[in-house]
Design a protein around this motif. Structure first.
Motif, PDB file in Angstrom:
ATOM      1  N   SER A  16      28.515 107.793 -19.246  1.00  8.90           N
ATOM      2  CA  SER A  16      29.368 106.581 -19.000  1.00  8.90           C
ATOM      3  C   SER A  16      29.554 106.122 -20.289  1.00  8.90           C
ATOM      4  O   SER A  16      28.874 106.012 -21.250  1.00  8.90           O
ATOM      5  CB  SER A  16      29.067 105.848 -18.223  1.00  8.90           C
ATOM      6  N   ARG A  18      32.160 102.632 -21.950  1.00 10.29           N
ATOM      7  CA  ARG A  18      33.172 101.418 -21.801  1.00 10.29           C
ATOM      8  C   ARG A  18      34.015 101.093 -22.787  1.00 10.29           C
ATOM      9  O   ARG A  18      33.387 100.777 -23.825  1.00 10.29           O
ATOM     10  CB  ARG A  18      32.494 100.380 -20.970  1.00 10.29           C
ATOM     11  N   SER A  20      36.896  99.075 -24.797  1.00 12.86           N
ATOM     12  CA  SER A  20      37.470  97.793 -24.936  1.00 12.86           C
ATOM     13  C   SER A  20      38.636  97.715 -25.740  1.00 12.86           C
ATOM     14  O   SER A  20      38.842  98.598 -26.757  1.00 12.86           O
ATOM     15  CB  SER A  20      36.422  96.774 -25.429  1.00 12.86           C
ATOM     16  N   TYR A  79      39.579  96.867 -20.306  1.00 12.95           N
ATOM     17  CA  TYR A  79      38.528  97.675 -20.388  1.00 12.95           C
ATOM     18  C   TYR A  79      39.038  98.866 -19.730  1.00 12.95           C
ATOM     19  O   TYR A  79      39.670  99.054 -18.807  1.00 12.95           O
ATOM     20  CB  TYR A  79      37.426  97.032 -19.730  1.00 12.95           C
ATOM     21  N   GLN A  81      36.319 101.789 -18.086  1.00 16.63           N
ATOM     22  CA  GLN A  81      35.160 102.134 -17.505  1.00 16.63           C
ATOM     23  C   GLN A  81      35.240 103.607 -17.426  1.00 16.63           C
ATOM     24  O   GLN A  81      36.190 103.913 -16.453  1.00 16.63           O
ATOM     25  CB  GLN A  81      34.446 101.229 -16.577  1.00 16.63           C
TER      26      GLN A  81
END
Length: 125
Positions: A16, A18, A20, A79, A81
């Motif tokens: 994973s 994330r 921004s 964001y 994700q």
């Protein structure tokens, strides 16, 4: 107006990240924000979008169920994700925003007023 994308990196398949996208000079609460990506030798590909009016975000079929776009109005940041990453997700990811984007034109990055510099995401197999 400046958009600063960050959070990319190298991750193994199944991992994973994330991303921004922070804005200055513009409020994300009054603009549609989208993520696009571009793999080497390919055109920009729509990934996800959240409208200024809110509502249900829209995702490309290739990322649906794995990626989630969200907006923090207090931080003026959007964001992305990204879970269950695949090697085919490898690309430079760009955020883009515009106050006059409508649904029919929101899948093309050229229809957005501002675009960030991109952040590299590399997924190894």
């Amino acid at each position: 107006v400046q958009l600063q994308a960050s959070g990319g990196g190298l991750v193994q398949a199944g991992g994973s990240l994330r991303l921004s996208c922070a804005a200055s000079g513009l409020s994300f609460s009054s603009a549609t924000v989208a993520w696009f990506r571009q793999a080497p030798g390919k055109e920009h590909e729509f990934v996800a979008r959240i409208f200024r009016s809110g509502g249900v975000p829209t995702y490309a079929d290739s990322v649906k169920g794995r990626f989630t776009i969200s907006r923090d109005t207090a931080k003026n940041t959007v964001y992305l994700q990204m879970n269950s990453l695949k090697p085919e997700d490898t690309a430079v990811y760009y955020c883009a925003t515009g106050s006059r984007v409508i649904w029919s034109s929101s899948f093309e990055i050229s229809n957005y007023d501002y675009k960030g510099q991109g952040t590299q995401v590399t997924v190894s197999s």
